[in-house]
Design an enzyme around this catalytic site. Sequence first.
Site, PDB file in Angstrom:
ATOM      1  N   LYS A 127       0.672  -1.296   0.081  1.00 39.11           N
ATOM      2  CA  LYS A 127      -0.111  -0.080   0.001  1.00 39.11           C
ATOM      3  C   LYS A 127       0.932   1.186  -0.033  1.00 39.11           C
ATOM      4  CE  LYS A 127      -3.621   2.254   2.695  1.00 39.11           C
ATOM      5  NZ  LYS A 127      -4.578   2.124   3.846  1.00 39.11           N
ATOM      6  N   ASP A 132     -12.434   1.951  11.751  1.00 35.29           N
ATOM      7  CA  ASP A 132     -12.819   2.030  10.517  1.00 35.29           C
ATOM      8  C   ASP A 132     -13.285   0.351   9.852  1.00 35.29           C
ATOM      9  OD1 ASP A 132     -13.638   2.874   7.894  1.00 35.29           O
ATOM     10  OD2 ASP A 132     -11.482   3.111   7.105  1.00 35.29           O
TER      11      ASP A 132
HETATM   12  N1  LIG Z   1      -3.397  -6.630   2.641  1.00 34.54           N
HETATM   13  C1  LIG Z   1      -4.406  -6.627   1.819  1.00 34.54           C
HETATM   14  N2  LIG Z   1      -4.486  -7.576   1.128  1.00 34.54           N
HETATM   15  C2  LIG Z   1      -5.551  -7.696   0.130  1.00 34.54           C
HETATM   16  N3  LIG Z   1      -6.474  -6.705  -0.140  1.00 34.54           N
HETATM   17  C3  LIG Z   1      -6.200  -5.501   0.217  1.00 34.54           C
HETATM   18  C4  LIG Z   1      -5.205  -5.493   1.632  1.00 34.54           C
HETATM   19  N4  LIG Z   1      -5.115  -4.335   2.085  1.00 34.54           N
HETATM   20  C5  LIG Z   1      -6.143  -3.544   1.408  1.00 34.54           C
HETATM   21  N5  LIG Z   1      -6.684  -4.331   0.343  1.00 34.54           N
HETATM   22  C6  LIG Z   1      -7.949  -3.894  -0.577  1.00 34.54           C
HETATM   23  O1  LIG Z   1      -7.561  -2.600  -0.881  1.00 34.54           O
HETATM   24  C7  LIG Z   1      -8.495  -1.559  -0.470  1.00 34.54           C
HETATM   25  C8  LIG Z   1      -8.012  -0.400  -0.243  1.00 34.54           C
HETATM   26  O2  LIG Z   1      -6.895  -0.357   0.699  1.00 34.54           O
HETATM   27  P1  LIG Z   1      -7.273   0.253   2.223  1.00 34.54           P
HETATM   28  O3  LIG Z   1      -8.577   0.080   2.882  1.00 34.54           O
HETATM   29  O4  LIG Z   1      -5.939  -0.067   2.905  1.00 34.54           O
HETATM   30  O5  LIG Z   1      -7.011   1.882   1.621  1.00 34.54           O
HETATM   31  P2  LIG Z   1      -7.838   2.911   1.807  1.00 34.54           P
HETATM   32  O6  LIG Z   1      -7.346   4.181   2.212  1.00 34.54           O
HETATM   33  O7  LIG Z   1      -9.125   2.649   2.274  1.00 34.54           O
HETATM   34  O8  LIG Z   1      -8.217   3.152   0.471  1.00 34.54           O
HETATM   35  P3  LIG Z   1      -9.477   3.600  -0.337  1.00 34.54           P
HETATM   36  O9  LIG Z   1      -9.648   5.032  -0.207  1.00 34.54           O
HETATM   37  O10 LIG Z   1      -9.238   3.135  -1.776  1.00 34.54           O
HETATM   38  O11 LIG Z   1     -10.552   2.429   0.282  1.00 34.54           O
HETATM   39  C9  LIG Z   1      -9.532  -2.282   0.522  1.00 34.54           C
HETATM   40  O12 LIG Z   1     -10.719  -2.147   0.810  1.00 34.54           O
HETATM   41  C10 LIG Z   1      -9.264  -3.825   0.224  1.00 34.54           C
HETATM   42  O13 LIG Z   1      -9.982  -4.391  -0.666  1.00 34.54           O
HETATM   43 MG   LIG Z   2     -10.276   1.150   3.344  1.00 33.23          MG
END
Ligand SMILES: Nc1ncnc2c1ncn2[C@@H]1O[C@H](COP(=O)(O)OP(=O)(O)OP(=O)(O)O)[C@@H](O)[C@H]1O
Ligand SMILES: [Mg+2]
Length: 258
Positions: A16, A112
């Site tokens: 990420k 969250d």
């Molecule tokens: N470790 C992981 N393995 C697989 N998928 C992941 C992982 N971490 C996050 N994701 C996927 O990526 C998406 C976005 O990541 P994350 O929720 O960490 O970021 P965010 O800041 O909420 O970004 P966004 O605003 O795009 O939702 C998650 O909703 C999930 O579907």
């Molecule tokens: Mg998220």
Amino acid sequence: MWEVQDILTGRHLAAKSVIAPSEPSHEKCPEVLQEQNIMQALRNPGHPNVISLHYVYPTDDGHYLVMDLGGPSLRSILQTEKPFSAPEVARLMRQLISGIAYMQRLSIQHYDITPDNLLWDGECLKICDFGRATVQRIRQEEVLFEYMPPETLSGGCSHNVDIWSAACVMVELLLGKKLVPRQQLNRSNSHTPLSRNDRNRMMLKQVKTAFRHIEHCAGTEAAQLFRNMTRPLKSRATPEAALAHPFLTATSPGPVAD
Ligand SMILES: Nc1ncnc2c1ncn2[C@@H]1O[C@H](COP(=O)(O)OP(=O)(O)OP(=O)(O)O)[C@@H](O)[C@H]1O
Ligand SMILES: [Mg+2]
């Protein structure tokens, strides 16, 4: 989010990208490092239901957090499939609350817990996205309203937000709809938010309606657990109390560590 491969072990991981705002220094803006710090704190000893951080790679304007690769999000599963059955929900909730209990033991609130941030490969549920996570009792400004308990919607602190949010997730898994749709938080036909009293009344009504629907589709024990998780802060179930509830103890746990 990128899927990457560790060239030493061959293992597939997720990366990420976290971009630091260009202006403030870290002293002025400690939240720049918050997600990384929280993930580092969660790494030891680690928990099967919480995504674990492997490496941090600095970049010119931020860093990559390289972590366990989880399954698809419950949001994406809910968008394509029917709501889950009661035994499936018991299994998912047991793992979710087990992960929340682990975080609370380290004084961390995720803030969250939504279907977007819960990953499910059919066997193991993993909590991801620690971008809003915080050490207990520190007030968090940015909230996703639909999953917030009444006490934080009023701008207050809470040490048991995640259990309320988990109850909201339970409603979505069983009934395929949100406990508190966002538009309900506004006065009818306007974007003006409800007063605190009206909002609390509306939320209580939604909880009572969801209770009846859950009782109908998943039984009394599921409904009771949901009710215990949506009580006012003082009497709301702790993660440990929720884990001891018969709806969860009757199910085979899957990958959890309590
Ligand atoms: N470790 C992981 N393995 C697989 N998928 C992941 C992982 N971490 C996050 N994701 C996927 O990526 C998406 C976005 O990541 P994350 O929720 O960490 O970021 P965010 O800041 O909420 O970004 P966004 O605003 O795009 O939702 C998650 O909703 C999930 O579907
Ligand atoms: Mg998220």
